[in-house]
Design a protein around this motif. Structure first.
Motif, short mmCIF file in Angstrom:
data_model
loop_
_atom_site.label_atom_id
_atom_site.label_comp_id
_atom_site.label_asym_id
_atom_site.label_seq_id
_atom_site.Cartn_x
_atom_site.Cartn_y
_atom_site.Cartn_z
N ASN A 83 0.82 -1.20 0.00
CA ASN A 83 0.00 0.00 0.00
C ASN A 83 0.86 1.26 0.00
OD1 ASN A 83 -2.77 -0.66 -0.07
ND2 ASN A 83 -2.72 -1.30 2.08
N PRO A 84 0.46 2.27 -0.75
CA PRO A 84 1.18 3.54 -0.74
C PRO A 84 0.79 4.39 0.48
CG PRO A 84 -0.59 3.65 -2.34
CD PRO A 84 -0.59 2.26 -1.77
N THR A 85 1.13 3.87 1.65
CA THR A 85 0.91 4.60 2.90
C THR A 85 2.01 5.64 3.07
OG1 THR A 85 2.26 3.01 4.13
CG2 THR A 85 -0.13 2.56 4.00
N SER A 86 1.82 6.56 3.99
CA SER A 86 2.89 7.52 4.29
C SER A 86 4.18 6.79 4.66
CB SER A 86 2.47 8.44 5.44
OG SER A 86 1.42 9.29 5.04
N GLU A 87 4.05 5.71 5.43
CA GLU A 87 5.22 4.94 5.84
C GLU A 87 5.95 4.35 4.63
OE1 GLU A 87 2.15 4.57 9.20
OE2 GLU A 87 2.12 4.64 7.02
N ASN A 88 5.21 3.70 3.74
CA ASN A 88 5.84 3.07 2.58
C ASN A 88 6.37 4.10 1.59
OD1 ASN A 88 5.58 0.41 3.43
ND2 ASN A 88 3.52 0.24 2.61
N ILE A 89 5.71 5.22 1.45
CA ILE A 89 6.21 6.28 0.58
C ILE A 89 7.52 6.83 1.14
CG2 ILE A 89 5.77 8.61 -0.31
CD1 ILE A 89 2.75 7.79 -0.33
N ALA A 90 7.59 7.03 2.45
CA ALA A 90 8.83 7.52 3.07
C ALA A 90 9.97 6.54 2.83
CB ALA A 90 8.61 7.75 4.56
N LYS A 112 10.74 12.41 5.73
CA LYS A 112 9.45 12.62 6.38
C LYS A 112 8.39 12.84 5.31
CE LYS A 112 7.22 15.71 9.74
NZ LYS A 112 7.47 16.89 10.62
N VAL A 113 7.28 12.13 5.44
CA VAL A 113 6.16 12.24 4.50
C VAL A 113 4.90 12.51 5.30
CG1 VAL A 113 4.75 11.00 2.80
CG2 VAL A 113 7.23 10.69 2.83
N CYS A 114 4.22 13.61 4.98
CA CYS A 114 2.97 13.95 5.65
C CYS A 114 1.84 13.99 4.63
CB CYS A 114 3.07 15.31 6.35
SG CYS A 114 4.29 15.34 7.66
N GLU A 115 0.76 13.31 4.93
CA GLU A 115 -0.40 13.36 4.05
C GLU A 115 -1.34 14.49 4.44
OE1 GLU A 115 -3.40 9.98 5.44
OE2 GLU A 115 -1.54 9.17 4.63
N PRO A 117 -1.10 18.26 7.18
CA PRO A 117 -0.11 19.02 7.95
C PRO A 117 0.15 18.45 9.35
CG PRO A 117 -1.59 20.52 6.83
CD PRO A 117 -2.15 19.13 6.63
N GLY A 118 -0.77 17.67 9.89
CA GLY A 118 -0.59 17.16 11.23
C GLY A 118 -0.36 15.68 11.37
N ALA A 119 -0.19 14.95 10.25
CA ALA A 119 -0.03 13.50 10.34
C ALA A 119 0.91 13.00 9.25
CB ALA A 119 -1.38 12.81 10.20
N GLY A 120 1.89 12.21 9.64
CA GLY A 120 2.81 11.68 8.67
C GLY A 120 3.69 10.60 9.26
N ALA A 121 4.74 10.25 8.52
CA ALA A 121 5.66 9.19 8.93
C ALA A 121 7.07 9.60 8.58
CB ALA A 121 5.30 7.88 8.22
N ILE A 122 8.01 9.10 9.36
CA ILE A 122 9.44 9.33 9.10
C ILE A 122 10.11 7.97 8.96
CG2 ILE A 122 11.58 10.30 10.02
CD1 ILE A 122 9.81 12.22 11.68
N TYR A 123 10.98 7.87 7.95
CA TYR A 123 11.73 6.63 7.73
C TYR A 123 13.21 6.92 7.74
CZ TYR A 123 13.43 2.31 5.68
OH TYR A 123 14.09 1.13 5.46
N TRP A 124 13.99 6.05 8.41
CA TRP A 124 15.44 6.10 8.37
C TRP A 124 15.95 4.69 8.59
CZ3 TRP A 124 12.72 7.65 12.64
CH2 TRP A 124 13.04 7.07 13.85
N GLU A 125 17.22 4.50 8.31
CA GLU A 125 17.86 3.22 8.54
C GLU A 125 19.05 3.42 9.46
OE1 GLU A 125 18.76 1.43 4.74
OE2 GLU A 125 16.62 1.25 4.23
N ASP A 126 19.25 2.47 10.37
CA ASP A 126 20.39 2.53 11.30
C ASP A 126 21.66 2.08 10.62
OD1 ASP A 126 18.82 3.44 13.42
OD2 ASP A 126 18.29 1.39 14.00
#
Length: 126
Positions: A83-90, A112-115, A117-126
Motif C-alpha cells: 500500500n502507498p501509505t505515508s510509511e511506505n512512501i517515506a 518525512k512524509v505527511c499526508e 499538515p498534522g499527520a505523517g511518517a518518518i523513515y530512516w535506517e540505522d
C-alpha cells in the motif's frame, strides 16, 4: 567526537491513492497534497562551507517526485505489492534518494512524509 551537519529540503507533491484492505474510507481512491522533508547528513563541509548544495538535493527529489506527482500511486510499480501509505512512501523515497545522493561524504539520514499538515511518517535506517 566530531559534529554532524544535517541539512534538509521541504517540498510537496499531489497524488491519489487507496489503501487495499483498509476497513474505512481510505479504501476508496482519494488524494493528498503530500508534504515531503528530506534530511541529509555529513561530517565535513566543502571548501566554501557547504555540506551539499541544496540544489542537488532539490533536483534529486524533483526527479523522483516527478514520477509520482498527479498520479494514482497504486498504479506505480513501487506500490504494486504494498500500500502507498505515508510509511511506505517515506521508505521508497529514502531508498531512491539514497541511490541518487549518498556518496561517502553525504547520506540521506531520514525522509518525512505527511499526508496532512498534522499527520505523517518518518523513515530512516540505522
Amino acid at each position: 567526537m566530531p559534529g554532524v551537519f544535517e541539512v534538509y529540503v521541504k517540498t510537496h507533491f499531489s497524488a491519489a491513492h487507496r489503501l487495499r484492505g483498509y476497513p474505512g474510507d481510505c479504501a476508496r481512491v482519494h488524494g493528498h497534497n503530500w508534504i515531503i522533508e528530506v534530511y541529509v547528513q555529513c561530517r565535513k563541509l566543502n571548501e566554501i562551507g557547504i555540506a551539499i548544495d541544496f540544489r542537488d538535493i532539490k533536483n534529486a527529489v524533483k526527479e523522483v517526485l516527478g514520477r509520482m506527482d498527479h498520479c494514482d500511486l497504486n498504479d506505480l510499480p513501487a506500490f504494486k505489492d504494498e500500500n502507498p501509505t505515508s510509511e511506505n512512501i517515506a521508505g521508497f523515497l529514502y531508498r531512491e534518494l539514497s541511490r541518487a545522493l549518498n556518496d561517502g561524504t553525504v547520506k540521506i539520514s531520514k525522509v518525512k512524509v505527511c499526508e496532512t499538515p498534522g499527520a505523517g511518517a518518518i523513515y530512516w535506517e540505522d
